[in-house]
Design an enzyme around this catalytic site. Structure first.
Site, PDB file in Angstrom:
ATOM      1  N   CYS A  90       0.860  -1.184   0.000  1.00  0.00           N
ATOM      2  CA  CYS A  90       0.000   0.000   0.000  1.00  0.00           C
ATOM      3  C   CYS A  90       0.891   1.227   0.000  1.00  0.00           C
ATOM      4  CB  CYS A  90      -0.880  -0.027   1.252  1.00  0.00           C
ATOM      5  SG  CYS A  90      -1.953   1.402   1.383  1.00  0.00           S
ATOM      6  N   HIS A 132      -9.298  -3.538  -2.200  1.00  0.00           N
ATOM      7  CA  HIS A 132      -8.286  -2.826  -1.408  1.00  0.00           C
ATOM      8  C   HIS A 132      -8.654  -1.339  -1.290  1.00  0.00           C
ATOM      9  CE1 HIS A 132      -3.836  -1.994  -0.438  1.00  0.00           C
ATOM     10  NE2 HIS A 132      -4.352  -0.801  -0.598  1.00  0.00           N
ATOM     11  N   GLU A 133      -9.025  -0.733  -2.424  1.00  0.00           N
ATOM     12  CA  GLU A 133      -9.337   0.701  -2.417  1.00  0.00           C
ATOM     13  C   GLU A 133     -10.668   0.976  -1.706  1.00  0.00           C
ATOM     14  OE1 GLU A 133      -6.923   2.524  -3.155  1.00  0.00           O
ATOM     15  OE2 GLU A 133      -5.746   0.960  -4.110  1.00  0.00           O
ATOM     16  N   HIS A 136     -10.078   1.299   1.840  1.00  0.00           N
ATOM     17  CA  HIS A 136      -9.592   2.641   2.207  1.00  0.00           C
ATOM     18  C   HIS A 136     -10.755   3.590   2.491  1.00  0.00           C
ATOM     19  CE1 HIS A 136      -5.269   2.659   1.964  1.00  0.00           C
ATOM     20  NE2 HIS A 136      -5.258   2.099   0.768  1.00  0.00           N
TER      21      HIS A 136
HETATM   22 ZN   LIG Z   1      -3.683   1.093  -0.047  1.00  0.00          ZN
END
Ligand SMILES: [Zn+2]
Length: 172
Positions: A90, A132-133, A136
């Site tokens: 990341c 993954h995003e 976030h």
């Molecule tokens: Zn990330």
């Protein structure tokens, strides 16, 4: 289009832990942010970048897995199928790699950069990047996925990043 240089926020920046707000409409301001996110992602050789990673807690992220850049606003994930473990990094947690278990395929509904509704079936790398995003946007990081065997090693690496961040703060 004029883009602004964006600074990537690094762990333990509180922006990375906040839940991002829904975007009401994708207009010129959001399009400008998307263009800047894409540029910053490419500069840092990332495959994805979310707005909270540059200090903006709005539900926007960009991805590029080699098919050209894509923007996702207000993503909604459904139909997770299968599961796979892959090593992830990341840009906000430099040097840390974590084995993360995620579904193999998903469907994502979103708004694109022109405020149009989109729906896409994602597999392989794109599914992983989208998940993954989206993490976030919910204030979740790869370190929340760390398997037991990796916990001690990752904790040490995080302490080191925290120390470096503190030193940098002092010098600014
Ligand atoms: Zn990330």
């Amino acid at each position: 289009m004029i883009t602004t240089k964006l600074k990537i926020r690094v762990y333990p920046d509180p922006c990375l832990r906040k839940k991002s707000d829904l975007v009401k409409e994708v207009g010129p301001t959001e399009r400008m942010l998307i263009a800047s996110l894409i540029e910053t992602m490419h500069q840092n050789k990332g495959v994805g970048l979310a707005a909270p990673q540059v200090g903006i807690n709005e539900q926007i992220f960009v991805a590029d897995v080699g098919e050209g850049p894509m923007a996702f606003v207000n993503p909604q994930i459904s139909k997770p199928r299968g599961s796979d473990i892959m090593e992830e990094g990341c840009l906000s947690i430099p040097g840390v790699l974590v084995n993360v278990k995620r579904p193999k395929t998903i469907v994502v509904k979103y708004l694109d950069e022109h405020n149009r509704k989109g729906k896409r079936e994602c597999g392989e790398l794109l599914a992983r990047v989208v998940l993954h995003e989206t993490d976030h946007l919910n204030g979740k990081l790869i370190i929340d996925h760390v398997p037991w065997g990796q916990k001690l090693k990752v904790r040490k690496q995080l302490k080191e990043i925290e120390r470096q961040q503190k030193d940098q703060g002092r010098n600014e």
